[in-house]
Every structure is written in C-alpha cells, then in structure tokens.
Design a protein around this motif. Structure first.
Motif, PDB file in Angstrom:
ATOM      1  N   PHE A 123       0.830  -1.201   0.000  1.00 55.51           N
ATOM      2  CA  PHE A 123       0.000   0.000   0.000  1.00 55.51           C
ATOM      3  C   PHE A 123       0.869   1.257   0.000  1.00 55.51           C
ATOM      4  CE2 PHE A 123      -1.785   3.454   2.533  1.00 55.51           C
ATOM      5  CZ  PHE A 123      -2.937   3.747   1.823  1.00 55.51           C
ATOM      6  N   PHE A 124       2.000   1.198   0.719  1.00 53.70           N
ATOM      7  CA  PHE A 124       2.849   2.386   0.811  1.00 53.70           C
ATOM      8  C   PHE A 124       3.670   2.615  -0.454  1.00 53.70           C
ATOM      9  CE2 PHE A 124       1.755   1.962   5.257  1.00 53.70           C
ATOM     10  CZ  PHE A 124       1.500   3.285   5.575  1.00 53.70           C
ATOM     11  N   TYR A 125       3.810   1.618  -1.307  1.00 54.78           N
ATOM     12  CA  TYR A 125       4.400   1.874  -2.623  1.00 54.78           C
ATOM     13  C   TYR A 125       3.452   2.727  -3.465  1.00 54.78           C
ATOM     14  CZ  TYR A 125       7.590  -1.900  -1.357  1.00 54.78           C
ATOM     15  OH  TYR A 125       8.509  -2.672  -0.725  1.00 54.78           O
ATOM     16  N   LEU A 444      10.208  -0.374  -4.120  1.00 58.24           N
ATOM     17  CA  LEU A 444      10.123   1.055  -3.821  1.00 58.24           C
ATOM     18  C   LEU A 444      10.710   1.875  -4.957  1.00 58.24           C
ATOM     19  CD1 LEU A 444       9.568   3.374  -1.790  1.00 58.24           C
ATOM     20  CD2 LEU A 444      11.909   3.027  -0.961  1.00 58.24           C
ATOM     21  N   TYR A 445      11.878   1.488  -5.433  1.00 59.09           N
ATOM     22  CA  TYR A 445      12.531   2.251  -6.491  1.00 59.09           C
ATOM     23  C   TYR A 445      11.803   2.112  -7.831  1.00 59.09           C
ATOM     24  CZ  TYR A 445      16.552   4.254  -4.124  1.00 59.09           C
ATOM     25  OH  TYR A 445      17.359   5.039  -3.339  1.00 59.09           O
ATOM     26  N   PHE A 446      11.170   0.964  -8.050  1.00 62.64           N
ATOM     27  CA  PHE A 446      10.369   0.824  -9.280  1.00 62.64           C
ATOM     28  C   PHE A 446       9.243   1.852  -9.293  1.00 62.64           C
ATOM     29  CE2 PHE A 446       6.494  -0.942 -11.200  1.00 62.64           C
ATOM     30  CZ  PHE A 446       6.905  -1.017 -12.522  1.00 62.64           C
ATOM     31  N   TRP A 447       8.540   1.983  -8.167  1.00 67.65           N
ATOM     32  CA  TRP A 447       7.416   2.927  -8.121  1.00 67.65           C
ATOM     33  C   TRP A 447       7.908   4.370  -8.080  1.00 67.65           C
ATOM     34  CZ3 TRP A 447       2.827   1.807  -9.674  1.00 67.65           C
ATOM     35  CH2 TRP A 447       2.404   0.474  -9.632  1.00 67.65           C
ATOM     36  N   ILE A 448       9.094   4.589  -7.517  1.00 61.16           N
ATOM     37  CA  ILE A 448       9.681   5.933  -7.556  1.00 61.16           C
ATOM     38  C   ILE A 448      10.016   6.323  -8.994  1.00 61.16           C
ATOM     39  CG2 ILE A 448      11.786   7.219  -6.969  1.00 61.16           C
ATOM     40  CD1 ILE A 448      11.717   5.757  -4.267  1.00 61.16           C
ATOM     41  N   LEU A 449      10.612   5.394  -9.736  1.00 63.77           N
ATOM     42  CA  LEU A 449      10.925   5.677 -11.140  1.00 63.77           C
ATOM     43  C   LEU A 449       9.660   5.888 -11.962  1.00 63.77           C
ATOM     44  CD1 LEU A 449      13.875   3.189 -11.838  1.00 63.77           C
ATOM     45  CD2 LEU A 449      13.997   5.649 -11.475  1.00 63.77           C
ATOM     46  N   THR A 450       8.627   5.116 -11.653  1.00 62.27           N
ATOM     47  CA  THR A 450       7.343   5.331 -12.348  1.00 62.27           C
ATOM     48  C   THR A 450       6.833   6.736 -12.082  1.00 62.27           C
ATOM     49  OG1 THR A 450       6.853   2.972 -11.955  1.00 62.27           O
ATOM     50  CG2 THR A 450       5.053   4.342 -12.725  1.00 62.27           C
ATOM     51  N   ALA A 451       6.957   7.169 -10.818  1.00 65.78           N
ATOM     52  CA  ALA A 451       6.537   8.536 -10.480  1.00 65.78           C
ATOM     53  C   ALA A 451       7.394   9.568 -11.212  1.00 65.78           C
ATOM     54  CB  ALA A 451       6.634   8.741  -8.962  1.00 65.78           C
ATOM     55  N   PHE A 452       8.724   9.354 -11.247  1.00 60.62           N
ATOM     56  CA  PHE A 452       9.615  10.293 -11.948  1.00 60.62           C
ATOM     57  C   PHE A 452       9.195  10.463 -13.412  1.00 60.62           C
ATOM     58  CE2 PHE A 452      13.629   9.538  -9.131  1.00 60.62           C
ATOM     59  CZ  PHE A 452      12.976  10.136  -8.068  1.00 60.62           C
ATOM     60  N   ILE A 453       8.916   9.333 -14.061  1.00 70.06           N
ATOM     61  CA  ILE A 453       8.536   9.385 -15.484  1.00 70.06           C
ATOM     62  C   ILE A 453       7.322  10.278 -15.674  1.00 70.06           C
ATOM     63  CG2 ILE A 453       7.614   8.003 -17.393  1.00 70.06           C
ATOM     64  CD1 ILE A 453       9.352   5.652 -16.232  1.00 70.06           C
ATOM     65  N   MET A 454       6.313  10.089 -14.818  1.00 70.98           N
ATOM     66  CA  MET A 454       5.087  10.874 -14.967  1.00 70.98           C
ATOM     67  C   MET A 454       5.270  12.319 -14.496  1.00 70.98           C
ATOM     68  SD  MET A 454       3.618   8.491 -16.422  1.00 70.98           S
ATOM     69  CE  MET A 454       2.314   9.574 -16.942  1.00 70.98           C
ATOM     70  N   ILE A 455       6.183  12.564 -13.561  1.00 73.12           N
ATOM     71  CA  ILE A 455       6.421  13.931 -13.067  1.00 73.12           C
ATOM     72  C   ILE A 455       7.010  14.802 -14.172  1.00 73.12           C
ATOM     73  CG2 ILE A 455       7.900  15.282 -11.513  1.00 73.12           C
ATOM     74  CD1 ILE A 455       7.375  13.022  -9.422  1.00 73.12           C
ATOM     75  N   PHE A 456       7.865  14.228 -15.012  1.00 76.01           N
ATOM     76  CA  PHE A 456       8.413  15.003 -16.125  1.00 76.01           C
ATOM     77  C   PHE A 456       7.285  15.595 -16.979  1.00 76.01           C
ATOM     78  CE2 PHE A 456      12.477  12.890 -15.292  1.00 76.01           C
ATOM     79  CZ  PHE A 456      13.371  13.926 -15.536  1.00 76.01           C
ATOM     80  N   PHE A 457       6.258  14.797 -17.237  1.00 77.13           N
ATOM     81  CA  PHE A 457       5.130  15.303 -18.044  1.00 77.13           C
ATOM     82  C   PHE A 457       4.283  16.288 -17.250  1.00 77.13           C
ATOM     83  CE2 PHE A 457       6.094  11.127 -19.979  1.00 77.13           C
ATOM     84  CZ  PHE A 457       6.451  11.587 -21.237  1.00 77.13           C
ATOM     85  N   LYS A 458       4.170  16.050 -15.946  1.00 83.60           N
ATOM     86  CA  LYS A 458       3.440  16.993 -15.096  1.00 83.60           C
ATOM     87  C   LYS A 458       4.074  18.388 -15.154  1.00 83.60           C
ATOM     88  CE  LYS A 458       2.893  18.107 -10.204  1.00 83.60           C
ATOM     89  NZ  LYS A 458       3.165  17.682  -8.822  1.00 83.60           N
ATOM     90  N   LEU A 459       5.416  18.427 -15.155  1.00 83.05           N
ATOM     91  CA  LEU A 459       6.133  19.701 -15.142  1.00 83.05           C
ATOM     92  C   LEU A 459       6.219  20.338 -16.527  1.00 83.05           C
ATOM     93  CD1 LEU A 459       9.092  18.723 -12.749  1.00 83.05           C
ATOM     94  CD2 LEU A 459       6.946  19.883 -12.163  1.00 83.05           C
TER      95      LEU A 459
END
Length: 870
Positions: A123-125, A444-459
């Motif tokens: 859940f915390f991932y 944890l790092y897999f979901w962090i990288l997934t977040a990074f990928i989507m954050i680039f588009f957010k910004l």
C-alpha cells in the motif's frame, strides 16, 4: 484588507512547511531504505525487516502530513493522466481483493516473516507514487531525489566493494559463496537495485556541467558496474545490457543533436571504462576467489557463458522447474474457480505450491528448500492476485511506456536525458523481473521511477495532470482514513520491529546454550506478535533445549507443557507447512526421550505430525529423516524405516544416514552387492570416512574378495590406526591369507593420538590426554602443537612448573607460536609471578600485536599490578 493579506501569508507559509515535511519524509525514505542494515539484526539473513519498517513508518508520516495539507490548504488531488491512474488504482484494488479472499489473510496482509511483502507494505508503494507526483512541483525538487539516489548508490557501492575485496569481517564469517550482497540482503536484489540506478547516474554524467562532478559520477558508474559484476547476477547483467542498448538507441532515434564532440568523448570514455572494469574484476576474481576454492563458487566467465543456456526443463534450472510445476497448481486451485480473478493471496505461494512440487525440483536442493516465489514478476502477480492483478499491472506498464513515447517531444530538451535515465532504469527492472521478483528496496525504487517518469510530463505538459477537486466532506474522509492508516501502520511496524529484536536475541541465547534466557525473551517477542510462526518455532526449540538439559523431572515436564502450548500458534500461519509440522513431530519425538517416563502417545503423535508434514510436501527430507530415526530406533519397524530411507535416496542419492541404513539392512539380508553399491556411492563423496571404508571392507570380505577388503581396511586404518574393528577384521583376513606378519607394518599416525588426546582433554580425563599426547610426541618429536597440548594438560592438572617447561619447549621450537605465549602467561599468573608473565606477554605481542587473547591478558595483568600496588 490587511488581515486578508496576513492570512494569505500564513496560508502560504503553512502550505510551504507542510509540503516540505512530506517532501523530506519521502526523500529520507528514498535514501535510507536501500542501505538500512542495523548490525544487531544480523544483516545477512533478515535484511528486509528494517527496510520494510522504514517504508511503513516514514510512509505513514508522509501520508499523515499530506492528508493534513490536503484537508487545510490543498483541497484537490493532482494525479497522473487518467489512463495511467486508472491502471494503478485497479492494481491497488486487485491487491485489496486478493488479500480479503486470501488462503491466509494474516500472511497476505502483513506478509511472511522474512519478506513482509503483504498488502500493508505494498500500500505504501502506491502511496509513495501518488505523494511524489503530488508534492514535487519543480525540476529542482526532482533533482533532489536524483542526487539522493546517487548518494545512496555511493553507500551501496562502498559496502559492495568492501565485500568484493573481502574487507568486511562480518560478511566473511557468513559468506557461503563468492557473490556479494552489499546492503540489499541478496545478490539478485543488489543487481536489481543497480540496474535501476545506473541509468540515472549515466544521465547525470551527460547532464551536469561541473567537470569535477562529471568525473565523480563517471567513476561512480564504473564502481557500480564493478559491484554489479561482483553480484554474479546474470539476470541483472542482461537487464543492464538491454537498458544500455535501449538508452543509446533511443538517443540515436530521437536526439540527433545529442552526440556533440563532448558527448562522443564521454561515450567513448564510458565504453573504455566498462572494458577496463571487466579486466579489473577478472584479475580480482582470479586472485581472491578462483585460487581459493573454499571461497569462490562462481566465475565471471562461467556465469557469462551460461546466460540463456539450458532454458529447458532440467534439474539444474530451478526457476524453470518451478514454473513448470506451478502449472498443476494453477490448473487445480486457480483456473476453474473464482480465484482465476483474485488469486491465492499475496505471500501464500509457498504452502500452496509445495504439494505440487516435482521430484526434479526436490532433487535440486536435496529436499530441503522451498521456492517462496515464482521468480518471475508477472507470475508472482498472477498466482497471488489472479488475472485481475496481472492485467492491471500489464496495463500500467503499457500505458506508462506508450504515453512516454507518444509525449516525449513535450519534455524540454535540457531535461530529456534525465527523463530517459528514469525510463531506462524502469525498463531494466522489468527485464530482470522476467527471472526475479521485487523486494522492499527494489519495489520502492520501481514505483519511484514510475513517479519520476510521470512527473516530467506533469512539469512540462500541464494538460497531462488529472486534477480532482475535493469537497470538504471528501477531504475529511481522506484525513480520517489517512490518520487511521498511519497510526495503525506505525504502531504495528514498530511493535513488530521490537518483537524482532527480542527474537534475534532469543536466537543468540539458543545458539549459546542459554535456553532458559532464550525462552523468556522469546515469550516477550510472542506477546508483541502472537501470530508469527517463526517466534513460536524458536520458543519451542528453546523449551526442547530446557528439557534436554534439565535433570529435575518437574522442570522437564513444565518445559514440555509450555512448549506444547505454542503448537497451535506455530501451525496457524505456517508459511512452510511441511517444515512447521516437522518441528512439531520432532518436539514430541524428543519429548518422548527427554521425559523420564516413556509415554507411547508422544511417539505416536510425533509419527502423526511427521506424516502430516509429508502430506504438504511428499519430497520434504527433514520429516523423513526424523521418521527414519523413529522407525529404526523407537518403533523398531525395519520395513517402514527402509521405505523412508529409499524415499530419501530417491531425492538425495548421497544422503549419508539413509544410505547407511539401507546398506546395513541389505547387508543383514545378505544382499551384499546392493550394500556394496550404496557404500561405493557414499565413498565417492566421503573418500576419507573411516566407517564407510570399513563397511566396504566388510562387504568385500563377505563377497570373498579378500584383496579388495584388505585395501579398504588399510585405507581406514591409515585414517585411524587405532580403529579396533578394522584391525580385528584385518587380522582375520591376514590369517586366511597367511600374512599375519603384515599387521606389524601398519604405521600409526600421530594425528590419531592428538585427536584422542583432545577428546580426553575435553572430557577432563587429563591422565589419558597426557598419555595420548606423549605417544603423539614420540611419533613427531619436534611438534610445538603437541608440546603446547602437554603443557595445557599439566596446567589443568595443577602441575604449573612442569606446564611452564613444556610451553617454553614449544616456543623454543616455534618462536612465533602465539597460543603457547598465552598459555605460558596464564601459568605465570597462576603462580603469581607477574614479572615473568609481563616479560612473556610483551614477547608474544611482538609477533601478534593484535591478538585478542594477548590483549585481554595485558588488560588483566595491568589490573593485577594495580591491585598489588594498592
């Protein structure tokens, strides 16, 4: 008007600090989780427990603060594009559904003891993914996470290099092979971590402007590659190669202007550096491992050549065997039931799988191991979470990848190289996931990288954000839910961690023989976590130790009652059911022997539980070993004992106890050829076992081959010249051959007398020990070790002056014999001669300045001198 401005300023300040604290907790999690390894928890065997605790606790604080921030100020959710968010929400629902309908809810919710990868952790991932996406608002903030990952990688690489070059004492004590684990707990997960972070470092090498920083990152990348090689993880090597090919292929296709002259030089330097690193590793490996067969089990060349080899179903491919055997599990328990939708439940694979385990897979680990996962990320989702979970995960992968490719051009050219690093690390995780599953740090790092990928588009692409406005009621519901989840998670995570500390100390006490203290402290662990099977297992072993060591019958009976009271807790959430039932069977079998009055019901219970263990895994060897002992000794059932021995040999044809029993049985039945075949097989793996050699000699004697019998008996006597059974049989053979005089030619090795002397010394039979050592000295008169042993015997007999003479003789023969220096100091201290003791001690410290025993004696001597002065 002024009041409103003041209020707005307060809101801005509060908004800033709430978001900052959420940001800080997430940053701390990213930094600490991969490197968390408290020394008192024995890092080599439970690396996941501190990591999972950090994820739950830091994640809870971040979630709680985010909920407060959202309730007071934020008032809306910012989510990734709908197509991506939908897939992630569906995947979260699949986790919840499979946990609710799990074949063991406790294991699925909290996770198995060693892994703890249940719903609560996962859940915390999801929470980390969404919090990162919502909290990070600038490229500068995103770079904070990139640089945090770089610093974490420095720590991981540092410990990996220490282990690679054998500079880490605790690791040297526990290593069983040449692979290194750094702080990740296992070589495979070290590789999994590195293939995700190395593309980020690679991207930063190209992106940073500062030359010193660029060079530092370059060497960090090569050090990471060195550690990756040292993990000997073939799946990670393939994932790294695929990732690098994808990285540069994508650059060539999409970034024509990337390869400036400067970037070409960097790329060439990287290629040359990787080749140079392979050379360094090969030389290091040759010197540190290949020349030391007791340390190194792998080689770079062999591991590389075996990539992709033997992907067929053979005994040497446990992953493929597991995949094959799990087909029957899928057909029987999943395919034709509602579990095709929601699966068996997270963390329940092992006890569901073992009844379907094949003989081939059992032979791989000789019936003593268990696959606790499928070793394939996609199958590890299918079995616990069904098609719903698998399809939603695939949907996430496909939607994230194609959304990234389709919208890549929206990213600012200056940031594309960093985006590509995140995407490459993300892909590398999935490639290695074809032969592995994730754990705490890697998930944890897999979901962090997934977040990074989507954050680039957010910004960069503002319309990519899915904003959801929240009513006050919705915000209140989210706040209450997050408060409950956070408090629940923190409470149980810290409670479980405290229980783990008790458990670890309890195991230490068991290993040191202090079973009474072990039982007391393990009972405390169970109070904190009563559902944990491992804790009940340990306390039952402690009570067995108390029964075995106590002389008072009341104490034995009380220990039995207390041990038996834990059986229900032991069986309730058993992960390895066959081993758990085996322990219960062993408990009753040993209680039968330990308790003064032989109670036949105990041995019957033991038999019942051991057979129950085999019903869960018919190829599990430990319960068969216990049944073999019972049938051959307690129950006196030779037919059943032979049946069990043959079942063991079907799995492990070199099993010593089973083979010895079967050979003995066939010998008694007159089937000497069969007995000979078994003993020859045992001899092939134990060529210096005197008993096997003697038994072969006896078999050959019964077969009439006296010359061969003589050969085996002489080999047996060469190992132990005082082996009476071999001597007696040899006398019989020589009498038949007319060679009685040949017995005089048998030479006695001094090692036999040394061993017998040590055994007598251990049993405090100092007179016999003295005689044995004197005989050994006659055969090897210049041995300082034997002289030292004679001195030790005399010392223990209270003959200190004679002991001193022998210690001195040992030192005259070998001036740097540290043990003799220590013993001589003890003798002088016993006589009260502090001056002589100090002279000898200082002389010994010249040869061994760091010897722990001599340093301890020095401290003791100083204390005695101080007492004498007073």
């Amino acid at each position: 008007m002024n009041k409103r401005v003041i209020r707005n300023n307060k809101d801005i300040t509060l908004n800033h600090y709430l978001r900052l604290f959420v940001f800080a907790f997430l940053l701390l999690m990213v930094f600490l989780v991969p490197i968390a390894q408290p020394i008192f928890l024995k890092l080599h065997d439970i690396s996941e427990i501190p990591k999972v605790t950090l994820i739950r606790v830091l994640g809870s604080f971040a979630l709680l603060l985010w909920a407060v921030w959202t309730y007071i100020l934020n008032k809306r959710l910012r989510l990734p594009p709908k197509i991506v968010s939908a897939g992630i929400f569906l995947f979260l629902i699949s986790w919840g559904l499979s946990t609710i309908f799990s074949t063991n809810f406790y294991l699925s919710f909290f996770g198995s003891y060693m892994r703890q990868m249940g719903f609560l952790t996962y859940f915390f991932y999801f929470a980390t993914f969404f919090l990162l996406y919502d909290v990070i608002e600038t490229h500068t903030e995103l770079r904070y996470f990139y640089w945090t990952i770089v610093i974490t990688t420095v720590v991981v690489d540092f410990f990996g290099a220490l282990q690679l070059y054998r500079l880490m004492p605790w690791y040297e004590r526990v290593r069983t092979e040449s692979r290194i684990i750094s702080t990740l707990g296992h070589a495979d997960f070290l590789g999994h971590f590195l293939v995700m972070v190395m593309p980020l470092i690679l991207a930063l090498i190209y992106q940073v402007k500062n030359l010193c920083l660029k060079i530092s990152l370059y060497f960090l990348f090569l050090l990471s590659f060195l550690v990756l090689l040292g993990s000997y993880t073939r799946g990670a090597w393939v994932a790294f190669l695929v990732g690098i090919i994808f990285y540069y292929a994508f650059v060539l296709l999409k970034e024509k202007k990337f390869f400036t002259s400067k970037n070409k030089i960097i790329t060439l330097a990287l290629v040359l550096g990787l080749g140079f690193t392979v050379g360094i590793f090969y030389i290091s490996e040759t010197k540190l491992y290949l020349e030391r067969k007791d340390v190194g089990l792998f080689s770079l060349k062999e591991r590389f050549e075996s990539i992709g080899a033997g992907l067929g179903v053979t005994q040497q491919n446990p992953r493929v065997l597991t995949w094959r055997d799990s087909v029957r599990l899928f057909e029987d328990k999943i395919l034709k039931s509602p579990r095709i939708i929601y699966g068996l439940g997270p963390e329940t694979f092992s006890f569901n799988f073992t009844p379907y385990k094949s003989l081939d897979l059992a032979r791989y680990d000789r019936g003593k191991g268990y696959p606790d996962r499928e070793h394939n990320e996609f199958l590890d989702i299918l079995f616990p979470q069904g098609l719903f979970g698998l399809f939603s995960f695939i949907f996430i992968i496909v939607s994230v990848f194609f959304y990234s490719i389709k919208n890549y051009h929206h990213i600012n050219p200056e940031n594309r190289i960093l985006f590509l690093g995140a995407l490459t690390g993300w892909i590398s995780f999935l490639v290695q996931g074809l032969v592995l599953f994730g754990l705490s740090a890697t998930y944890l790092y897999f979901w962090i990288l997934t977040a990074f990928i989507m954050i680039f588009f957010k910004l960069e692409k503002k319309d990519s954000v899915w904003e959801v406005s929240l009513s006050s009621l919705a915000r209140l519901f989210i706040l209450i839910l997050c408060i409950f989840v956070s408090i629940f998670s923190i409470k149980f995570s810290l409670q479980f961690f405290r229980a783990e500390i008790y458990y670890r100390y309890g195991l230490d006490y068991i290993n040191s023989g202090e079973v009474g203290r072990a039982a007391a402290i393990l009972e405390e662990a169970i109070k904190l976590r009563p559902q944990e099977t491992a804790f009940h297992e340990a306390v039952i072993k402690a009570y067995l130790g108390i029964m075995g060591g106590a002389e008072n019958e009341d104490i034995k009976k009380e220990a039995f009652i207390k041990g038996e009271s834990h059986i229900k807790g032991l069986l309730e959430n058993a992960y390895y059911k066959s081993l758990t039932y085996n322990l219960v069977g062993a408990f009753y079998a040993q209680a039968y022997h330990y308790l003064g009055r032989k109670d036949e019901t105990l041995i019957k219970k033991a038999e019942e539980y051991l057979n129950e263990a085999l019903s869960y895994d018919r190829y599990c060897v430990p319960p068969m070993e216990n049944l073999l002992k019972m049938y051959s000794t307690d129950l006196k059932n030779e037919e059943k004992a032979l049946e069990i021995a043959e079942r063991i040999l079907e799995i492990d044809s070199y099993h010593v106890e089973a083979a010895s029993y079967a050979a003995k049985f066939y010998f008694q039945e007159g089937d000497f050829e069969k007995a000979k075949e078994i003993y020859e097989r045992l001899l092939s793996i134990n060529p210096n076992d005197k008993n096997i050699l003697f038994n072969l000699g006896l078999v050959m004697y019964r077969l009439g081959d006296l010359n061969k019998a003589e050969e085996y008996l002489l080999k047996s006597l060469n190992i132990d010249p005082t082996y009476s059974n071999a001597l007696e049989l040899l006398r019989v053979i020589y009498k038949q051959l007319g060679k009685e005089d040949k017995l005089k030619e048998i030479k006695i090795d001094e090692r036999v007398y040394i061993q017998r002397g040590l055994e007598a010394y251990k049993n405090k039979d100092y007179n016999s020990a003295f005689d044995y050592f004197k005989k050994a000295l006659e055969l090897k008169p210049n041995s300082p070790e034997i002289m030292n042993n004679i001195g030790a015997v005399l010392f223990m007999s209270g003959r200190y002056d004679e002991a001193i003479l022998w210690f001195k003789k040992a030192l005259e023969t070998k001036k740097d014999y540290v043990q003799a220096y220590g013993n001589l100091v003890y003798a002088y201290l016993q006589k009260g001669d502090l001056f002589s003791a100090e002279v000898v001690l200082n002389e010994g410290l010249k040869y061994a300045p760091n010897d722990a025993n001599l340093r301890e004696l020095k401290n003791k001597l100083e204390e005695l001198k101080k007492e004498r002065r007073q």
